[in-house]
Design a protein around this motif. Structure first.
Motif, short mmCIF file in Angstrom:
data_model
loop_
_atom_site.label_atom_id
_atom_site.label_comp_id
_atom_site.label_asym_id
_atom_site.label_seq_id
_atom_site.Cartn_x
_atom_site.Cartn_y
_atom_site.Cartn_z
N ASP A 129 0.83 -1.09 -0.03
CA ASP A 129 0.14 -0.31 0.10
C ASP A 129 1.14 1.47 -0.47
OD1 ASP A 129 -2.48 -1.12 0.23
OD2 ASP A 129 -1.99 -1.46 2.19
N VAL A 130 1.92 1.48 0.63
CA VAL A 130 2.72 2.59 0.84
C VAL A 130 3.41 2.71 -0.68
CG1 VAL A 130 4.58 3.91 2.45
CG2 VAL A 130 3.35 2.32 3.21
N TYR B 161 7.16 -6.23 5.33
CA TYR B 161 7.84 -5.74 5.54
C TYR B 161 9.64 -6.42 5.86
CZ TYR B 161 9.86 -1.26 8.20
OH TYR B 161 10.19 -0.09 8.99
N ASN C 60 -1.88 5.68 7.55
CA ASN C 60 -3.11 6.12 7.02
C ASN C 60 -3.28 5.99 5.81
OD1 ASN C 60 -3.44 9.02 8.69
ND2 ASN C 60 -1.03 9.23 8.71
N ARG C 61 -2.96 4.65 5.25
CA ARG C 61 -2.81 4.50 3.82
C ARG C 61 -3.62 4.31 2.45
NH1 ARG C 61 -1.68 0.82 7.51
NH2 ARG C 61 -2.85 -2.04 7.61
N TYR D 45 7.25 6.73 6.59
CA TYR D 45 6.62 5.73 6.51
C TYR D 45 5.77 5.49 7.53
CZ TYR D 45 6.61 0.95 4.91
OH TYR D 45 5.40 -0.62 4.86
N LYS E 268 2.89 7.38 6.55
CA LYS E 268 2.57 6.78 4.87
C LYS E 268 1.35 5.35 5.60
CE LYS E 268 5.36 9.37 2.56
NZ LYS E 268 6.31 9.11 0.69
N LEU E 269 1.69 4.74 6.69
CA LEU E 269 1.53 3.32 7.35
C LEU E 269 0.33 3.38 7.27
CD1 LEU E 269 1.83 0.02 7.05
CD2 LEU E 269 3.35 0.36 8.76
N SER F 107 2.83 0.81 -3.37
CA SER F 107 2.02 1.55 -4.33
C SER F 107 1.52 3.42 -4.70
CB SER F 107 0.53 0.78 -4.67
OG SER F 107 -0.45 1.11 -5.64
N ASN F 108 1.08 3.81 -3.46
CA ASN F 108 0.34 4.74 -3.10
C ASN F 108 1.22 5.82 -3.24
OD1 ASN F 108 -1.82 3.71 -2.43
ND2 ASN F 108 -1.38 4.20 -0.28
N GLU F 109 2.87 5.93 -2.75
CA GLU F 109 3.75 6.75 -3.11
C GLU F 109 3.89 6.89 -4.56
OE1 GLU F 109 6.86 9.70 -2.79
OE2 GLU F 109 4.86 8.88 -1.05
#
Length: 272
Positions: free
Chosen positions: A128-129, A212, A270-271, A264, A267-268, A131-133
């Motif tokens: 998710d992190v 991870y 709030n993914r 990171y 972002k995780l 891909s979103n980034e």
């Protein structure tokens, strides 16, 4: 370091399904460390049918399933070791429960709750992190370029724009090329696309897509690099060797930069 014991078992407390005369129960994990005990569903259940009681007792596992079970045990053991390392230096993190806010860690033993969050954190997927980034970088560059070309932007209403930003959308790739956003963004798009496709491949083989802990310990990079070597794309001809060693290294470094960024964890959590 105390002994870590991780085993699979069939959860017979749940109501079984039936396969002829055989009872079928879901596969669970038993995790024991320093008189702490966690019992939780195995992630393997997401892609494999439940085992019959008879097959489990006779250890009649398919080779593919046995491979996943061994991998999962190793994954959990390594995650517990992360907990032990931090506890030994009195630096246990108490914020890891934010990774899965819907999950309740309700033991009266706070140390056990923290251990549970460590396992969840280190086995979470980086998908998710990452891909979103990559999507954010591509989207910002494309929208900025389109905003300077009003005739082109008028072709996209709100819904078409939503459909545009899809990881395998050739229209999006063509826009990146057409407006000369640069090789950097072409590579972002291809990594984004390959990462999506690869995780389904890894999930089928390992039962997890990209934990991870595998990435931070150097295993994930090797697996993804091998996959990139098989990539082909169609331009004016089939280009079988698009991912040179240099491009593979650049791709891995891009993901490394995302994983190792100072924000990171933010972002995780709030993914979604």
């Amino acid at each position: 370091m105390g002994k870590i014991t991780v085993k699979h078992y069939l959860n017979k407390r749940l109501k079984p399904d039936n396969n002829g005369n055989d009872k079928i129960y879901p596969l669970y994990l038993s995790i024991l460390y320093d008189r702490m005990s966690i019992r939780t569903p195995s992630a393997i259940n997401a892609i494999w049918e439940d085992l019959t009681e008879k097959d489990f007792e006779n250890k009649k596992f398919r080779k593919e399933l046995l491979f996943k079970m061994k991998y999962e045990i190793n994954l959990i053991e390594r995650s517990v070791k992360k907990f032990i390392e931090d506890e030994n230096v009195r630096q246990l993190r108490k914020d890891l429960g934010k990774v899965y806010p819907g999950k309740k860690y309700r033991s009266k033993n706070e140390r056990l709750n923290i251990l549970n969050t460590y396992i969840d954190y280190y086995t979470h997927s980086i998908f998710d992190v990452v891909s979103n980034e990559l999507l954010k970088r591509i989207r910002n560059a494309v929208l900025n370029k389109l905003s300077n070309n009003f005739n082109e932007l008028d072709l996209f209403d709100e819904y078409k724009l939503q459909d545009l930003f899809y990881y395998n959308n050739p229209v999006l790739y063509n826009i990146i090329v057409k407006y000369n956003l640069g090789k950097e963004y072409e590579l972002y798009f291809i990594i984004w696309s390959r990462f999506h496709d690869y995780l389904s491949v890894q999930g089928k083989k390992y039962g997890y897509d990209m934990p991870y802990i595998d990435w931070i310990e150097g295993k994930g990079q090797k697996l993804f690099a091998e996959y990139l070597k098989t990539y082909t794309r169609h331009t004016d001809k089939w280009e079988k060797n698009f991912f040179t060693d240099e491009k593979i290294l650049t791709s891995i470094n891009i993901i490394n930069e995302i994983i190792n960024s100072h924000d990171y964890f933010d972002k995780l959590i709030n993914r979604f």
